[in-house]
Motif scaffolding. Structure first.
Motif, short mmCIF file in Angstrom:
data_model
loop_
_atom_site.label_atom_id
_atom_site.label_comp_id
_atom_site.label_asym_id
_atom_site.label_seq_id
_atom_site.Cartn_x
_atom_site.Cartn_y
_atom_site.Cartn_z
N TRP A 105 3.16 -8.08 2.09
CA TRP A 105 2.84 -7.11 3.13
C TRP A 105 2.96 -7.77 4.50
CZ3 TRP A 105 -1.43 -7.05 6.59
CH2 TRP A 105 -1.53 -5.87 7.36
N PHE A 131 1.06 3.18 -1.20
CA PHE A 131 2.31 3.33 -0.48
C PHE A 131 3.27 4.22 -1.27
CE2 PHE A 131 0.46 0.49 2.16
CZ PHE A 131 0.93 -0.81 2.27
N TRP A 191 -10.29 0.35 -4.62
CA TRP A 191 -9.12 0.47 -3.73
C TRP A 191 -7.97 -0.40 -4.25
CZ3 TRP A 191 -9.84 4.72 -1.52
CH2 TRP A 191 -11.08 5.08 -0.98
N ALA A 219 -3.99 -0.20 -6.24
CA ALA A 219 -2.82 0.55 -6.68
C ALA A 219 -1.96 -0.33 -7.58
CB ALA A 219 -2.01 1.03 -5.47
N TYR A 260 2.20 -0.67 -8.94
CA TYR A 260 3.58 -0.29 -8.68
C TYR A 260 4.48 -0.84 -9.78
CZ TYR A 260 1.82 0.61 -3.98
OH TYR A 260 1.09 1.08 -2.90
N LEU A 287 5.16 3.87 -6.83
CA LEU A 287 3.72 3.99 -7.05
C LEU A 287 3.43 4.63 -8.40
CD1 LEU A 287 0.80 3.79 -5.87
CD2 LEU A 287 1.18 6.08 -4.93
N TYR A 319 -3.13 4.95 -8.25
CA TYR A 319 -3.86 4.64 -7.03
C TYR A 319 -5.35 4.83 -7.29
CZ TYR A 319 -3.91 9.72 -6.43
OH TYR A 319 -4.08 11.06 -6.63
N LYS A 320 -6.16 4.30 -6.40
CA LYS A 320 -7.62 4.33 -6.54
C LYS A 320 -8.02 3.89 -7.94
CE LYS A 320 -9.08 7.63 -3.96
NZ LYS A 320 -9.55 8.97 -3.50
N TYR A 339 3.33 -4.69 -10.07
CA TYR A 339 2.51 -5.33 -9.05
C TYR A 339 1.22 -4.54 -8.83
CZ TYR A 339 6.75 -7.85 -7.60
OH TYR A 339 7.86 -8.65 -7.57
N GLN A 397 -1.96 -4.03 -6.02
CA GLN A 397 -2.11 -4.09 -4.57
C GLN A 397 -3.53 -3.65 -4.22
OE1 GLN A 397 -0.91 -0.69 -2.39
NE2 GLN A 397 0.07 -1.82 -0.75
N TYR A 435 -6.16 -2.39 -1.27
CA TYR A 435 -6.15 -1.82 0.07
C TYR A 435 -7.58 -1.54 0.54
CZ TYR A 435 -5.72 2.57 -2.71
OH TYR A 435 -5.87 3.59 -3.62
N LEU A 483 -7.07 -4.38 4.75
CA LEU A 483 -5.62 -4.48 4.92
C LEU A 483 -4.97 -4.30 3.53
CD1 LEU A 483 -5.42 -7.30 7.63
CD2 LEU A 483 -5.48 -4.82 7.92
N TRP A 484 -3.90 -5.02 3.29
CA TRP A 484 -3.19 -4.84 2.01
C TRP A 484 -2.71 -6.18 1.49
CZ3 TRP A 484 -2.80 -1.84 6.34
CH2 TRP A 484 -3.08 -0.46 6.20
N PHE A 523 -0.68 -7.86 -2.18
CA PHE A 523 -0.09 -7.66 -3.50
C PHE A 523 -0.40 -8.84 -4.42
CE2 PHE A 523 2.53 -3.94 -2.83
CZ PHE A 523 2.79 -3.96 -1.47
N GLN A 538 1.09 -11.26 -7.57
CA GLN A 538 2.37 -11.96 -7.63
C GLN A 538 3.36 -11.31 -8.57
OE1 GLN A 538 -0.26 -12.78 -9.36
NE2 GLN A 538 0.27 -14.00 -11.16
#
Lengths: 118, 106
Positions: free
Chosen positions: A47, A105, B32, B34, B36, B46, B49-50, B87, B89, B91, B94-95, B97, B99
């Protein structure tokens, strides 16, 4: 449909700057933020920063502070990411992504390859 | 900064297998989180989420769970289209990820 379309690939020399664009369509641009994420060859996602399309507020990753600037043009629903003082380790695919509070996102742009080489 | 650690880094599995990927946060991020999916040469997509909410259009064989610092992504029956890198993430602040976890064919 909601879509983000990025500008084309760039080749830059070390020390130069690059500016990547991300044009949004299919939604109200000012209702969401835009984040920028990069991916070096064979590596994971990093990010880089976020900008509010509503008021232009920004948050940048600490490691890029001072070298990166994110802006938006609400008249054209376009976000921009400028990276200065390019180094070889800035070679990566750069993505923009729409950020909706609380939902991650989605969607992402198609990516822009930036190659830094002398 | 909040660090995200995924395990394993690589996972070999067969079609039909149940697959679980773990993601740990260096401090509490509530829900928080997510997940991907990324395929070679493509942008990430995506999935969740949540922590546990399935994104519209994502097959129901994908599910997420967890809160606080420990989270999992489960694929109930691996399909050929699921071989990819995943991945997590955060949030919460900020955000960040993880690895990545590459799911490959056994």
């Amino acid at each position: 449909q909601v879509q983000l379309v990025q500008s084309g690939a760039e080749v830059k020399k070390p020390g130069a700057s690059v500016k990547v664009s991300c044009k949004a369509s299919g939604y109200t641009f000012t209702s969401y933020g835009i984040s920028w994420v990069r991916q070096a060859p064979g590596q994971g996602l990093e990010w880089m920063g976020w900008i509010s399309a509503y008021n232009g507020n920004t948050n940048y990753a600490q490691k890029l502070q001072g070298r990166v600037t994110m802006t938006t043009d609400t008249s054209t629903s376009t976000a921009y990411m400028e990276l200065r003082s390019l180094r070889s380790d800035d070679t990566a695919v750069y993505y923009c992504a729409r950020e909706a509070r609380g939902t991650g996102f989605d969607p992402w742009g198609q990516g822009t390859l930036v190659t830094v080489s002398s | 900064d909040i660090q995200m650690t995924q395990s394993p880094s690589t996972l070999s599995a067969s079609v039909g297998d149940r697959v679980t990927i773990t993601c740990r946060a260096s401090q509490s991020i509530s829900s928080w989180l997510a997940w991907y999916q990324q395929k070679p040469g493509k942008a990430p997509k995506l999935l969740i989420y949540k922590a546990s909410s399935l994104e519209s259009g994502v097959p129901s064989r994908f599910s997420g769970s967890g809160s606080g610092t420990e989270f999992t992504l489960t694929i109930s029956s691996l399909q050929p289209d699921d071989f990819a890198t995943y991945y997590c993430q955060q949030y919460n602040t900020l955000w960040t990820f993880g690895q990545g976890t590459k799911v490959e064919i056994k």
